[in-house]
Design a protein around this motif. Sequence first.
Motif, PDB file in Angstrom:
ATOM      1  N   GLN A 138      39.062  38.645  79.748  1.00 34.03           N
ATOM      2  CA  GLN A 138      40.317  37.662  79.447  1.00 34.03           C
ATOM      3  C   GLN A 138      40.477  37.126  79.473  1.00 34.03           C
ATOM      4  O   GLN A 138      39.427  35.881  80.766  1.00 34.03           O
ATOM      5  CB  GLN A 138      41.264  38.565  80.448  1.00 34.03           C
ATOM      6  CG  GLN A 138      41.844  39.370  79.765  1.00 34.03           C
ATOM      7  CD  GLN A 138      43.115  40.313  81.459  1.00 34.03           C
ATOM      8  OE1 GLN A 138      43.190  40.339  81.900  1.00 34.03           O
ATOM      9  NE2 GLN A 138      44.558  41.042  80.128  1.00 34.03           N
ATOM     10  N   GLN A 142      45.132  34.230  78.988  1.00 38.05           N
ATOM     11  CA  GLN A 142      45.756  35.789  79.106  1.00 38.05           C
ATOM     12  C   GLN A 142      46.243  36.451  80.412  1.00 38.05           C
ATOM     13  O   GLN A 142      47.053  36.831  80.849  1.00 38.05           O
ATOM     14  CB  GLN A 142      44.902  36.182  78.271  1.00 38.05           C
ATOM     15  CG  GLN A 142      45.091  36.635  77.092  1.00 38.05           C
ATOM     16  CD  GLN A 142      43.440  37.199  76.391  1.00 38.05           C
ATOM     17  OE1 GLN A 142      42.436  37.631  77.042  1.00 38.05           O
ATOM     18  NE2 GLN A 142      43.395  37.508  75.198  1.00 38.05           N
ATOM     19  N   LYS A 145      49.716  35.007  82.088  1.00 40.77           N
ATOM     20  CA  LYS A 145      50.619  35.884  81.126  1.00 40.77           C
ATOM     21  C   LYS A 145      51.434  36.746  81.696  1.00 40.77           C
ATOM     22  O   LYS A 145      52.172  37.034  82.367  1.00 40.77           O
ATOM     23  CB  LYS A 145      51.021  36.679  79.994  1.00 40.77           C
ATOM     24  CG  LYS A 145      50.502  34.594  78.540  1.00 40.77           C
ATOM     25  CD  LYS A 145      50.792  36.087  77.110  1.00 40.77           C
ATOM     26  CE  LYS A 145      50.855  34.793  76.140  1.00 40.77           C
ATOM     27  NZ  LYS A 145      50.162  34.441  75.481  1.00 40.77           N
ATOM     28  N   ASP A 186      50.033  41.959  79.514  1.00 41.20           N
ATOM     29  CA  ASP A 186      48.686  41.986  79.834  1.00 41.20           C
ATOM     30  C   ASP A 186      48.140  42.363  78.188  1.00 41.20           C
ATOM     31  O   ASP A 186      48.386  43.699  77.856  1.00 41.20           O
ATOM     32  CB  ASP A 186      48.149  43.035  80.497  1.00 41.20           C
ATOM     33  CG  ASP A 186      46.935  42.991  81.329  1.00 41.20           C
ATOM     34  OD1 ASP A 186      45.900  43.643  80.597  1.00 41.20           O
ATOM     35  OD2 ASP A 186      46.743  43.457  82.605  1.00 41.20           O
ATOM     36  N   SER A 187      46.962  41.809  77.906  1.00 37.45           N
ATOM     37  CA  SER A 187      46.200  41.275  76.749  1.00 37.45           C
ATOM     38  C   SER A 187      45.820  42.808  76.799  1.00 37.45           C
ATOM     39  O   SER A 187      45.103  43.425  75.775  1.00 37.45           O
ATOM     40  CB  SER A 187      45.317  40.663  76.418  1.00 37.45           C
ATOM     41  OG  SER A 187      44.481  40.086  77.204  1.00 37.45           O
TER      42      SER A 187
END
Length: 251
Positions: A138, A142, A145, A186-187
Motif C-alpha cells: 500500500q 492508501q 485513508k 482499505d485498498s
Amino acid sequence: MAEPSKIIEIQVLRYRPEQESVPVWQSYQVPFTEDMSVLQGLQHIKDEIDGTVSFRWSCRMAICGSCGMMINSKPSLSCQTFLRDLLPGPVRVEALAHLPIERDLIVSVEPFVKKLESIKPYIIPKEERTLAQGEYLQTPAQLEKFEQFSSCINCMLCYAACPQFGLNPDFTGPGVLALLHRYNADSRDGGRAQRMEILNAEEGVWSCTAVGYCSEVCPKGVDPANAVNQNKVNSALDYFIRFLPKKGEPA
Ligand code: SF4
Ligand code: FES
C-alpha cells in the motif's frame, strides 16, 4: 508507588442481582497517592476494604479496552483517569451507560460483539492471491485513508456517550461504524458491497444525528463521528448509483 498520605471518597454504584433489584450507591474512603488511577483506587477497595466489588481490567495501560466505566458521569477508561485530577472528590463510578449491567461496574459485551461480527471486521480479499504473488503493498496515501480508524480498542465508551444508542439499542453505533469504514476504506479489501447493506439499513448510519460526543470521549483518537460522516457520503453515493444506467443500457 509513594506512601499514601491523603484520603479520597470513591462512590461505587453497586448492583448484585441476587440481593438488589435496583443499583445502590456505596461509599469507600480510599488512601491515595498522586500517581494512582481510578482503577488502582478500585483495586485498593477490592484488595483491602470490600472484596465483593466487581469490575473488569487487564492491561492497565489503555490498550485492552476492558476497564471502561462512567467516572463522574463521563465515559472513561479507569486506568487512564487519575484520582489527582478528580480532587477533592467524591469520585462517582458506575457501569457504562446504555449497556446492560451484569454486576456492579461490569456490563454485557454481547450486544456490541454481535454488531461487530455483523460488519465482517476483517479484510475480504478482492480476488484469490497466491503466496508466490507476495504481500499486498500500500502507498502511504492508501494507508492514511483507514489507519486512524484501526486504532479502536473496542472499549465501548462511544456507545455510552451516544444518545441515539441510548434511545435505540439496535443502532449499529459509532465504534462499529468506525470499524466498518476502516475495512471499506482499505485498498486491499473487496467486501464493501456486503457491508453497505448494514450501513444503509434502518439501524445503520442514518440513525446517527451527529451529536459528536462519541469522538470527544474516544481514548484512542479514532474519531468515530468522522467515520460516520464518511459512511453517510458512501451510503448516499450508493443510493444514487442505483439510478445510473448500467453499461450497455440506454441513458
Ligand atoms: S471508537 Fe474509540 S470509544 Fe469507540 S470503541 Fe473504539 S476506541 Fe472505544
Ligand atoms: S485496563 Fe486495559 S484499557 Fe484499562
